[in-house]
Scaffold this active site. Sequence first.
Site, short mmCIF file in Angstrom:
data_model
loop_
_atom_site.label_atom_id
_atom_site.label_comp_id
_atom_site.label_asym_id
_atom_site.label_seq_id
_atom_site.Cartn_x
_atom_site.Cartn_y
_atom_site.Cartn_z
CB CYS A 258 -0.98 0.02 1.16
SG CYS A 258 -1.43 -1.59 1.82
NE ARG A 287 1.93 -9.45 5.33
CZ ARG A 287 0.65 -9.45 4.97
NH1 ARG A 287 -0.15 -10.38 5.44
NH2 ARG A 287 0.18 -8.53 4.17
CD GLN A 305 -0.60 -8.53 -0.29
OE1 GLN A 305 -0.14 -7.42 -0.55
NE2 GLN A 305 -1.36 -8.76 0.75
CG ASP A 307 -1.95 -5.21 -2.91
OD1 ASP A 307 -3.17 -5.09 -2.76
OD2 ASP A 307 -1.10 -4.84 -2.08
CG HIS A 309 -3.49 -0.07 -3.00
ND1 HIS A 309 -2.40 -0.85 -3.27
CD2 HIS A 309 -3.88 -0.39 -1.74
CE1 HIS A 309 -2.13 -1.60 -2.21
NE2 HIS A 309 -3.01 -1.35 -1.26
CE LYS A 393 -11.97 -8.06 6.99
NZ LYS A 393 -10.92 -9.01 7.14
CG HIS A 439 -6.17 -1.50 0.94
ND1 HIS A 439 -4.84 -1.39 1.22
CD2 HIS A 439 -6.78 -0.54 1.66
CE1 HIS A 439 -4.65 -0.40 2.07
NE2 HIS A 439 -5.80 0.14 2.36
ZN ZN Z 1 -3.20 -2.27 0.53
#
Ligand code: ZN
Length: 573
Positions: A258, A287, A305, A307, A309, A393, A439
């Site tokens: 992010c 992580r 991910q 991912d 945004h 979410k 996200h």
């Molecule tokens: Zn994010």
Amino acid sequence: MLDLFPGTQLGIGPALLEDPRYGFFYDLIAPRILSDEDLPVIEKRMREIAKRNLAYRREDITKSEALRIFAEREEPLKCELVEDKGGEVVSVYYIDGSPFIDFCLGPHVPNTNRLKAFKLLTLSGAYWMGDSERTQMQRIYGTAFATQEELDAWVKQREEAERRDHRRLGKELDLFSIQEQYGQGLIFWHPKGGAIRKEMEDYLRGELVRRGYGMVYTPHIAKRELWQVSGHEENYADSMFSPTEIEETEFRLKPMNCPFHIGIYKSAQHSYRDLPLRFAELGTCYRAELSGTLHGLMRTRGFTQDDAHIFCTPETVKGEIMDCVDFAYEVLRTFGFEKFKVELSVKGGDTSKGYLGSDEDWARAESALTDALNERGIPFERMEGEAAFYGPKIDIKVEDAIGRLWQLTTVQFDFNLPERFELEYIGEDNKAHRPVMVHRALFGSVERFFGVLVEHYAGAFPLWLAPVQVAVLPITDRVNDYARTIANELRAAGMRVEANVRSEKIGAKIRDAQLQKIPFMLVLGDREMEEGKVAVRERSRGDIGVMSLAEFREMARRLVESRALVNTDESGV
Ligand code: ZN
């Protein structure tokens, strides 16, 4: 245990509602080390006791009385539990007519004959109170159901899950590995796993571009200050790798993408006319998961991910959410999932969670998510109090081939990061406004999604995903050159092909291709070579006929292009 092994000391025996692999365990110290052979014997005794229809009896007694009873019975572990957890009055349960007394809050079934369908599963070691400095215990795992049918169904699903275990199939099909000497929780994608990942990524990238996302690439590390601004140092430090330093500046590996996408947003001024901006990245994150929680591809320390945004105005966010949900359904269906369970996690009444944003923000965000789901006619369950502290979410879970649910897609509102990073756009009124940030990840993690696919398909991938799509199998050495020519022609047409020109019997070659779950086998003998044809076998249907290479290529092309889930052509081939 008390009957069969007098002197056994009991520890704790909780139900495991969160862990579908087991139903309960009991930690205990037996007079000798137990082995798997003991489990049926213990189970048999359990059945005998259950049949005797003995009553469970609860008594509320004083703490000192409870301590006296357990001390007398030489159960120091129970004494410690009563000491630690008991109030003034504690509850103990007796089974009348047996030596069993337990310190427990209850409730219990009224008598033992209610225990009809149970099974002991496995043994392992455990430490008292989970503390490796304390006494070593033995742990017996088991499960129980209301009916034998439910237990049988569960046992069957468990065997099926073991057969499909992605760690076992990953090795057998040479898809991926995890290597202790490089570090736990780190995934090596072998060429065959890599071929599948490339197909997954190519498909996804194509869809992203088609849906107006910009593909971005961002670094894997950033200055420590960034993680202070983002709040990760404050809220997420336990999951991050420790800082590393160069020229007196500290850096940290990214646990999320992010802040980097925010960096791209912040690199320029934006007007409401530029929005929405959709940044997508196959972003690799790290992580610091504890080794005990790692599990094959499902829980790793390094993962990618899919991912994205989305930065948009409050007016357009509902449409963006609907697009995300549509996108997710299309992607999940393409990979063969048909049943979904959708959850909408909202704030709930508990104010101790430190929710950010005003009530008005939350109401607006929740209604955008709710309206998006309602307008798509998607049933969902409202999860009160399950929202992230930064916003509500939508989570989409899929049901796999054997009925297990997997949490994959998430679409999240965020009030927090636009505030922390002071994001702005210039509105129609020529004033600065704060954009809304969404996200979203559809696969979730590429590694985990891949693991779910391996288990869903039990390694037998549809043609478009299969790492080797066609095995070319000459019956005799005389046709090896013809086999190589066929393989090369298919490769030139973009197919993943292996020609097995080893000097083996054709039966062995077919068996090998079946074990590798290769969708199509082309069996070639003298006759096929003379006629310039191929005899086609499909892995689950066997022989499907002799045809020209062009006919086979055309059929395969249609199956791949339509991303067909079964290798059956519309034309009936
Ligand atoms: Zn994010």
